[in-house]
Design an enzyme around this catalytic site. Sequence first.
Site, PDB file in Angstrom:
ATOM      1  N   HIS A  95      -0.021  -1.235  -0.129  1.00 48.21           N
ATOM      2  CA  HIS A  95       0.080  -0.493  -0.676  1.00 48.21           C
ATOM      3  C   HIS A  95       1.015   0.977   0.153  1.00 48.21           C
ATOM      4  CE1 HIS A  95      -2.674   2.824   0.880  1.00 48.21           C
ATOM      5  NE2 HIS A  95      -3.828   2.125   0.558  1.00 48.21           N
ATOM      6  N   GLU A 149      -3.262   2.296  -7.490  1.00 53.01           N
ATOM      7  CA  GLU A 149      -4.381   3.892  -6.528  1.00 53.01           C
ATOM      8  C   GLU A 149      -3.472   4.954  -6.307  1.00 53.01           C
ATOM      9  OE1 GLU A 149      -6.918   1.253  -2.478  1.00 53.01           O
ATOM     10  OE2 GLU A 149      -4.513   1.483  -2.278  1.00 53.01           O
TER      11      GLU A 149
HETATM   12  C1  PEP Z   1      -7.322   2.999  -0.010  1.00 50.10           C
HETATM   13  O1  PEP Z   1      -7.648   2.913   1.642  1.00 50.10           O
HETATM   14  O2  PEP Z   1      -6.117   3.176  -0.254  1.00 50.10           O
HETATM   15  C2  PEP Z   1      -7.823   3.911  -0.256  1.00 50.10           C
HETATM   16  C3  PEP Z   1      -8.128   3.836  -1.559  1.00 50.10           C
HETATM   17  O3  PEP Z   1      -8.911   4.734   1.126  1.00 50.10           O
HETATM   18  P1  PEP Z   1     -10.105   6.162   0.466  1.00 50.10           P
HETATM   19  O4  PEP Z   1     -10.986   5.232  -0.188  1.00 50.10           O
HETATM   20  O5  PEP Z   1      -9.926   6.754   1.689  1.00 50.10           O
HETATM   21  O6  PEP Z   1      -9.165   6.609  -1.364  1.00 50.10           O
END
Ligand code: PEP
Length: 231
Positions: A95, A149
Amino acid sequence: MKKKPLVVANWKATKTIKETIEWVKMAKPKLGEITGIEIVICPPFTSLPFVTALFKDTRVKVGAQSVSRFSDGPYTGEISSAMLDGLVDYCIVGHSERRRNFAETNEEINAKIKNLSEFKIKSVVCISNLNEIRSLESVRDKITAVAYEPLFAIGTDKPDTPENAEKMAMLIKKSLGEQVKAIYGGSVDPSNVAKFTRQPSISGVLPGRASWNPGIFLDLLEAIRLNDQTA
Ligand code: PEP
């Protein structure tokens, strides 16, 4: 038709054991009824045994948010893949909050993926750019899903466009193989989730904040389900 969407709920460093039990009590009756979505709840380590026990004999799966890159041994404070064996089906790896705050490198992330695969724990690897995708090529056969992400979208209420997320999902599959699920994470909520899951190469989502409140999380799952019915 697209396969069962994968939804990986990242609780991050939130929820005491008491709060965890309350969340499960509120969400479990409805979560247990959902059949067309692979739901994975990723609580903090302290809550893991409780969530696993409370969802035993249901379709809901449980995941860890990270794992040690080492096997059992003199690594104070670490949780190894062997310790997660039997407790989780999935584990989030790499992450961006771990890459940024704990200086996790691509090499360490690959070591974690290898350790998890020895115990058949499914890796959901987070990436935010093309270099991070390329760094996974040597372990591609050990990865279940890759979550695109983008850094600007995490925790900001500013998601990427579904079109750009689709382009990244296509690149993930081109680089790592069609067997790898490409999912999207970054400010996903009940109002925008279907725009992502409806993209042809996107197989699911990784919500953070939208999974912390059981009502909002159930709304998010319902939005995916309704979209699947009309697709
Ligand atoms: C995450 O936890 O990877 C994330 C994308 O958080 P959020 O959905 O709060 O942006």
